[in-house]
Write a protein that holds these residues in place. Sequence first.
Motif, PDB file in Angstrom:
ATOM      1  N   GLY A 357       0.857  -1.178   0.000  1.00 16.35           N
ATOM      2  CA  GLY A 357       0.000   0.000   0.000  1.00 16.35           C
ATOM      3  C   GLY A 357       0.889   1.221   0.000  1.00 16.35           C
ATOM      4  N   ILE A 358       0.740   2.093  -0.992  1.00 18.31           N
ATOM      5  CA  ILE A 358       1.659   3.227  -1.130  1.00 18.31           C
ATOM      6  C   ILE A 358       1.314   4.360  -0.171  1.00 18.31           C
ATOM      7  N   ASP A 359       0.140   4.318   0.421  1.00 20.50           N
ATOM      8  CA  ASP A 359      -0.281   5.329   1.392  1.00 20.50           C
ATOM      9  C   ASP A 359       0.145   4.872   2.787  1.00 20.50           C
ATOM     10  N   THR A 360       1.066   5.615   3.401  1.00 16.73           N
ATOM     11  CA  THR A 360       1.566   5.239   4.734  1.00 16.73           C
ATOM     12  C   THR A 360       0.879   6.002   5.866  1.00 16.73           C
ATOM     13  N   SER A 361      -0.174   6.740   5.567  1.00 23.63           N
ATOM     14  CA  SER A 361      -0.813   7.554   6.609  1.00 23.63           C
ATOM     15  C   SER A 361      -1.415   6.709   7.725  1.00 23.63           C
ATOM     16  N   TRP A 362      -1.609   5.415   7.468  1.00 23.84           N
ATOM     17  CA  TRP A 362      -2.240   4.549   8.475  1.00 23.84           C
ATOM     18  C   TRP A 362      -1.430   4.469   9.763  1.00 23.84           C
ATOM     19  N   ILE A 363      -0.122   4.707   9.699  1.00 23.79           N
ATOM     20  CA  ILE A 363       0.692   4.585  10.914  1.00 23.79           C
ATOM     21  C   ILE A 363       0.291   5.612  11.971  1.00 23.79           C
ATOM     22  N   TRP A 364      -0.357   6.696  11.544  1.00 28.56           N
ATOM     23  CA  TRP A 364      -0.773   7.730  12.497  1.00 28.56           C
ATOM     24  C   TRP A 364      -2.030   7.333  13.262  1.00 28.56           C
ATOM     25  N   ASP A 365      -2.729   6.325  12.782  1.00 32.88           N
ATOM     26  CA  ASP A 365      -3.939   5.870  13.470  1.00 32.88           C
ATOM     27  C   ASP A 365      -3.688   4.666  14.365  1.00 32.88           C
ATOM     28  N   ALA A 366      -2.462   4.188  14.395  1.00 32.20           N
ATOM     29  CA  ALA A 366      -2.102   3.087  15.288  1.00 32.20           C
ATOM     30  C   ALA A 366      -1.613   3.657  16.620  1.00 32.20           C
ATOM     31  N   ASN A 367      -1.957   2.984  17.702  1.00 24.78           N
ATOM     32  CA  ASN A 367      -1.703   3.513  19.046  1.00 24.78           C
ATOM     33  C   ASN A 367      -0.324   3.080  19.561  1.00 24.78           C
ATOM     34  N   PHE A 368       0.734   3.597  18.938  1.00 21.62           N
ATOM     35  CA  PHE A 368       2.086   3.267  19.379  1.00 21.62           C
ATOM     36  C   PHE A 368       2.385   3.835  20.764  1.00 21.62           C
ATOM     37  N   GLU A 369       1.638   4.864  21.167  1.00 20.16           N
ATOM     38  CA  GLU A 369       1.816   5.425  22.504  1.00 20.16           C
ATOM     39  C   GLU A 369       1.617   4.367  23.590  1.00 20.16           C
ATOM     40  N   LYS A 370       0.810   3.375  23.306  1.00 20.66           N
ATOM     41  CA  LYS A 370       0.514   2.324  24.273  1.00 20.66           C
ATOM     42  C   LYS A 370       1.752   1.517  24.638  1.00 20.66           C
ATOM     43  N   LEU A 371       2.766   1.530  23.792  1.00 22.13           N
ATOM     44  CA  LEU A 371       3.988   0.760  24.051  1.00 22.13           C
ATOM     45  C   LEU A 371       4.758   1.273  25.270  1.00 22.13           C
ATOM     46  N   HIS A 372       4.504   2.510  25.668  1.00 16.47           N
ATOM     47  CA  HIS A 372       5.196   3.043  26.851  1.00 16.47           C
ATOM     48  C   HIS A 372       4.853   2.254  28.109  1.00 16.47           C
ATOM     49  N   ALA A 373       3.709   1.602  28.120  1.00 17.47           N
ATOM     50  CA  ALA A 373       3.287   0.831  29.298  1.00 17.47           C
ATOM     51  C   ALA A 373       3.838  -0.588  29.275  1.00 17.47           C
ATOM     52  N   THR A 374       4.694  -0.900  28.295  1.00 23.33           N
ATOM     53  CA  THR A 374       5.275  -2.238  28.171  1.00 23.33           C
ATOM     54  C   THR A 374       6.747  -2.205  28.567  1.00 23.33           C
ATOM     55  N   ASN A 375       7.424  -3.354  28.436  1.00 24.18           N
ATOM     56  CA  ASN A 375       8.832  -3.467  28.830  1.00 24.18           C
ATOM     57  C   ASN A 375       9.784  -3.164  27.674  1.00 24.18           C
ATOM     58  N   ILE A 376       9.428  -2.198  26.852  1.00 21.59           N
ATOM     59  CA  ILE A 376      10.244  -1.831  25.705  1.00 21.59           C
ATOM     60  C   ILE A 376      11.503  -1.098  26.154  1.00 21.59           C
ATOM     61  N   LYS A 377      12.667  -1.495  25.589  1.00 20.85           N
ATOM     62  CA  LYS A 377      13.946  -0.921  26.004  1.00 20.85           C
ATOM     63  C   LYS A 377      14.694  -0.234  24.881  1.00 20.85           C
ATOM     64  N   ALA A 378      14.355  -0.542  23.633  1.00 28.56           N
ATOM     65  CA  ALA A 378      15.033   0.093  22.501  1.00 28.56           C
ATOM     66  C   ALA A 378      14.101   0.090  21.302  1.00 28.56           C
ATOM     67  N   VAL A 379      14.219   1.127  20.449  1.00 32.77           N
ATOM     68  CA  VAL A 379      13.380   1.265  19.262  1.00 32.77           C
ATOM     69  C   VAL A 379      14.273   1.499  18.056  1.00 32.77           C
TER      70      VAL A 379
END
Length: 450
Positions: A357-379
Motif C-alpha cells: 500500500g503506497i499510502d503510509t498515513s495509516w501509521i498515524w492511526d495506530a496507538n504506538f503510545e501504548k507501548l510506553h506501558a510495556t517493557n520496551i527498552k530500545a526502538v
Amino acid sequence: MSLRSSLATAAGKSSYWLLHDILHRGGTSLPGKIATKLDPTVLKTIANKFDFIIITGTNGKTLTTALTTRVLREKFSQVITNPSGSNMIQGITGTLLTANASKSGVKPLAVLEVDEANVALITKYIKPKVFLITNIFRDQLDRYGEIYSTYQKIIDGIKQAPDAVVIANGDSPIFQRDTLKNQKIFYGFNHQPMVGDIKAPANTDGILSPTDDSILHYHYITYANLGSYFSTTDNFKRPHLTYAVTKLHELTPLSSTFDIDNSSFKIEVGGLYNIYNALAAYAVGRYLGVSNEQIHTAFDADAQIFGRQESIKVDDKEVTIVLVKNPVGANQTIDMIATENADYSLMALLNANYADGIDTSWIWDANFEKLHATNIKAVITGGERYQDFNVRLKMAGFTQQSVYPNLADALMAIKAVPTKKVYIMATYTAMLQLRALLAQKGYIKGGMGE
C-alpha cells in the motif's frame, strides 16, 4: 482443453520446473503470469480438477488459510493451498497449475487465500464450495478505498457463486449489509455476558447499522468494530453464531489458550486476533465434518507461518517477525506485544510498494503510545519509508531511536539491541527483504517465498 490452454499450461509448468528444480527457488506467481499471458482464461480450464474453499478479508487471511489447510488435512487426503500469500489471480493460477494430480479419483480440496480485489476475478472462472470471510478493516486506501468499497468487491465475487456456503465473522456488522442468495453461517465470540451497553471509540470504522446507518451499540467489543453489537433504533442485532469462542484462558506473545463451543484449544501464536483466525479455521473444519479431536491435532502443530509471528534465533537474540499493514493490525500487534513480561526491543520496518500500500498515513492511526506501558527498552526504525516511521514514533514519545535506512544493515541492528527478545513489525515487502537477508546469512531456509 484448447490448444491455447494446453500451451499456457505447459509453459506455466515448465517455468515452475525451471524455478523450483533447476534454480531452487520457490514461486507460483511467475508461472501463473506466463500462463495467463498466453491464455487469460486458463484458470477456467484447470478449475474443474479441484473443489475450492476461498478465504478472503482484510486481516488474517494467510494464517487462517494455513490453519484451515492443517485442519482439513486431518480428514481429507489431498489438500493444496497457496502457502506464501500469493493471493492474486496469477499466483492462484500458478498454484493450481503446479499442484499434484489426484491420486484417488477424488478431487483435491484447494484452500486458497484470495486478495479482496481479486475475488470477482477468481469466481469468474471457479465456483467454490465455501467462502470464508475474516473481517473488513480500512486498508490500502490506494487499492481498496474505504471499507464499504472493499466489502462490495468481495460481495461481487460471491454473487458469481450463489451455490457456495458463506462462513463469515458474525462479530463484524458489515457482513449484514448484503442480500446474498448463499447460505450463511456465522462465527464469533460468546465469551462474556451480553449485558453491557457501550459504544466503539469515535474513530472506529464499520460501526453503522445496515438497516438505518445509526451508530451501533455493543454488549462487549473484542477489538476494533468486532463484538456483540445491537441497534437502539430498531431490532437489528448480531446474528446467531453457529461456532463461538466461549472462554479465554491465557494469552501470551507466543501462544493462546481458549475454548470453542466449550472445548479447550491452544495455538502456538499470540494475539486475540489470531484466536479469530483459529475460530474461522475451526468453523470450516466442523462444517466439512472434521472432528474436534482432529482439529486439536491440527492446532497442536507448531509449524511456522510465513512472515506471521515467525520466531527466529539470530545468535543469542529471540526474534519474532509480525506483519503489519493497517491500523487495526498494528494495534492488535501492540496488544499482543503488551503481554510480553520480559524486556524487549522493537524494530519497525516500513515500505510503501504496491503490495504494502503506497499510502503510509495509516501509521498515524495506530496507538504506538501504548507501548510506553510495556517493557520496551530500545526502538529501531528502518525500511524504504523509515523517515515516516521515525517521525511517527518520535511523536509517540520515542525520541531515542536507532535508524537504519538500509535494510541490509538490519541484521547488525538486531544484534546490537540491549535485550534478548526482539519484535519486528514489518510491512509485506519489508518482511520479504528481511527474510531474504536472514536466509542469505543462514538464519532461516528460504527468503522470498515467491
